[in-house]
Scaffold this active site. Structure first.
Site, PDB file in Angstrom:
ATOM      1  CG  HIS A 234      70.542  86.205  39.389  1.00 15.03           C
ATOM      2  ND1 HIS A 234      69.359  86.847  39.680  1.00 15.03           N
ATOM      3  CD2 HIS A 234      71.449  87.176  39.169  1.00 15.03           C
ATOM      4  CE1 HIS A 234      69.557  88.165  39.634  1.00 15.03           C
ATOM      5  NE2 HIS A 234      70.811  88.391  39.328  1.00 15.03           N
TER       6      HIS A 234
ATOM      7  CG  ASP B  68      71.202  94.799  38.424  1.00 16.82           C
ATOM      8  OD1 ASP B  68      71.049  93.761  39.096  1.00 16.82           O
ATOM      9  OD2 ASP B  68      72.291  95.428  38.371  1.00 16.82           O
TER      10      ASP B  68
END
Length: 591
Positions: free
Chosen positions: A341, A216
């Site tokens: 997402h 991330d």
């Protein structure tokens, strides 16, 4: 591309399926998806034919950012299940020949993580795990709601989620940095102990048997000197947080210490990533990452704020993909995605989610599976799931939607939610997070309880049960695409060449490996379009195109051609000239 130059890796030949566990399948009736719910659907993943599952965070978290605020990297959130459930998931995937990669979130932690609790309490060993700084008292007109009267944050950076990127802690009497939510303090990677903790944690998960990591916002971990120095940071521009001065040192150290070629490691890279940096991240002699996620194409249709949606031009989209396809050719590896997402549903964004939903969903899938690089399929993409029909700000759950819009309304930047509803509804991350649509029953078969986020009302028509029964569904087309990619090395390793970059409606390109060449033609409109390769002696103007023509009809005439896949029936076998129906996609083998 010559097959003699191929550097084969399993992750280059794989198709990755992303699972957002909160919205995938709920087994205990609390309205939140869980790990046993994924285990329950493993046969579905095997039927689809994917090779890898990327699992979004399931770690212990207070859920300020739906699990991306991690309180314990080595335990499972109670809502999702137990470590025993996770181990059952890993074994179930591996038994089916499917690998598992976990989300690695190490730019920041939760403010409830033990490290931050001890840092806040002043424990010397943990003080420099985060960025604590004094505020500024020389700023005229500061009207923020945080901090002592007359004291502004250390610099004027804004958080990705709205508001300042610094929060004042009354207990400590200083400000801490949070590039995301106030409950997500940034880790200080300058501190060698932080890096040791992260690498030890990664090795712990690898020892448990996982097959890699999705990282991330990994290119934010190196902060500029104005922050890392122990003096109050000076304003040097928020962009300075992207690909910071020591980023390749830190990622390279991770590569040397933890990663290997046999692992899939994909780094999410926010901001404007240069090709030089990209090649350093994923190159053969670079930092050790397998591939990266860039944002160029998913920022194309929006401004700096979530209420600034303006659509996209196909030529610009093609330019971006060509830049990455050619820029990493022979130097590194691409990842290909159109939704995840954090992005709205691709068929609503890049296709036609009404009259031609099925056709355009198949076309977009064709694009992703025939480009050079590893395709990423986001849950529900294989059904042609669409954006949710949001009507009110109360319909949203995502902080990246709610915070910026509320702040903008409060500050008078926008008049009301109604004035920006269409753009916000198009771009919100919540579009991707509505529950997976398994059946046409109440709550789409996702849960027996009240779902944490409303199910899209179109689940009565768009669902797994119906898709499995319909041989012409998006689901079965995706199975064919995955099989096709497994059958042809040219689709994995072949070079990419865009035939007509300036064509505003058609995307046509070839994939070439040795003497094998495929032709892909995609109609990105809801109107009929004509495709025709010019004869070798025709001028560009005669062909109605203005670009250099790397392929002529004469080169194909003598070849034994074959239609490999198409999203319409009754498709002709001549790849040199044909009419394309709305959102039609064709892939031909030319030799």
């Amino acid at each position: 591309m010559d097959s003699a130059d191929i550097d084969r890796q399993w992750w280059k030949e794989a198709v990755v399926y992303q699972i957002y566990p909160r919205s995938f399948n709920d087994t205990d009736g609390d309205g939140v998806g869980d790990i046993p719910g994924i285990v329950e659907r493993l046969d579905y993943l095997e039927e689809l034919g994917v090779d890898v599952v990327w699992l979004n965070p399931v770690y212990e978290s207070p859920n300020a950012d739906n699990g991306y605020d991690i309180a314990d990297y080595q335990s499972i959130m109670d809502e999702f299940g137990t470590m025993a459930d996770w181990e059952e998931l890993l074994d179930g995937l591996h038994d089916r020949g499917i690998k598992l990669i976990m989300d690695l979130v190490v730019n920041h932690t939760s403010d409830e993580h033990e490290w931050f609790v001890k840092s806040r309490a002043g424990e010397e060993d943990y003080r420099d795990y985060y960025f604590w700084r004094q505020g500024r008292t020389d700023v005229d007109g500061w009207t923020g709601h945080q901090g002592p009267e007359g004291e502004a944050p250390p610099n004027d950076w804004g958080s990705f989620f709205g508001g300042p990127a610094w929060a004042y802690d009354e207990e400590v009497g200083e400000w801490y940095m949070h590039l995301f939510d106030v409950k997500q303090p940034d880790l200080n990677w300058e501190n060698e102990e932080v890096r040791e903790e992260v690498f030890d944690m990664m090795e712990w998960w690898l020892e448990k048997g996982i097959d890699g990591f999705r990282m991330d916002v990994i290119n934010l971990i190196s902060k500029p000197p104005s922050v890392t120095d122990n003096d109050p940071p000076t304003p040097d521009g928020f962009d300075a947080t992207f690909d910071g001065p020591k980023i390749h040192e830190y990622v390279g150290e991770m590569g040397d210490r933890v990663l290997s070629e046999d692992l899939l490691s994909v780094g999410e890279m926010v901001g404007d990533v240069s090709m030089d940096d990209a090649q350093q991240y994923v190159g053969r002699d670079g930092d050790g990452l397998s591939m990266l996620f860039h944002f160029d194409h998913v920022l194309l249709d929006r401004g700096g704020d979530i209420w600034e949606y303006h659509g996209y031009d196909l030529t610009d989209l093609k330019d971006i993909f060509r830049h990455w396809q050619k820029g990493l050719e022979g130097e590194g590896w691409n990842s290909n995605y159109l939704n995840n997402h954090d992005q709205p549903r691709m068929v609503s964004r890049y296709g036609d989610d009404r009259e031609y939903r099925v056709e355009s969903a198949k076309l977009l899938g064709t694009l992703l599976h025939t480009l050079h690089g590893t395709p990423y399929v986001y849950q529900g993409e294989e059904l042609g799931m669409t954006n949710y029909p949001f009507e009110s700000l109360d319909d949203f759950e995502d902080v990246d939607t709610l915070n910026p819009v509320r702040n903008a309304i409060e500050e008078g930047v926008v008049d009301s939610f109604e004035s920006v509803r269409d753009s916000v509804a198009m771009l919100s991350r919540d579009n991707a997070r509505t529950p997976m649509q398994w059946t046409d029953e109440e709550h789409a078969g996702f849960t027996d309880g009240e779902p944490w986020l409303d199910v899209n009302p179109n689940h009565e028509e768009i669902n797994v049960e119906a898709a499995r029964e319909d041989e012409n569904s998006v689901f079965h087309y995706y199975r064919d695409l995955i099989d096709l990619r497994g059958d042809y090395d040219v689709l994995v390793y072949g070079s990419y060449d865009d035939l007509w970059p300036s064509h505003t409606d058609l995307w046509a390109y070839t994939r070439t490996l040795d003497d094998e060449r495929l032709l892909v033609v995609l109609n990105f409109t809801s109107e009929e379009q004509q495709f025709r390769l010019p004869r070798e002696d025709e001028t560009h103007s005669t062909a109605d195109y203005t670009d250099e023509l790397p392929l002529h009809a004469g080169e194909i005439d003598a070849l034994d051609t074959e239609l490999l896949i198409a999203n319409y029936d009754d498709v002709g076998t001549d790849p040199t000239a044909f009419d394309l129906r709305p959102w039609e996609a064709r892939v031909y083998r030319l030799s």
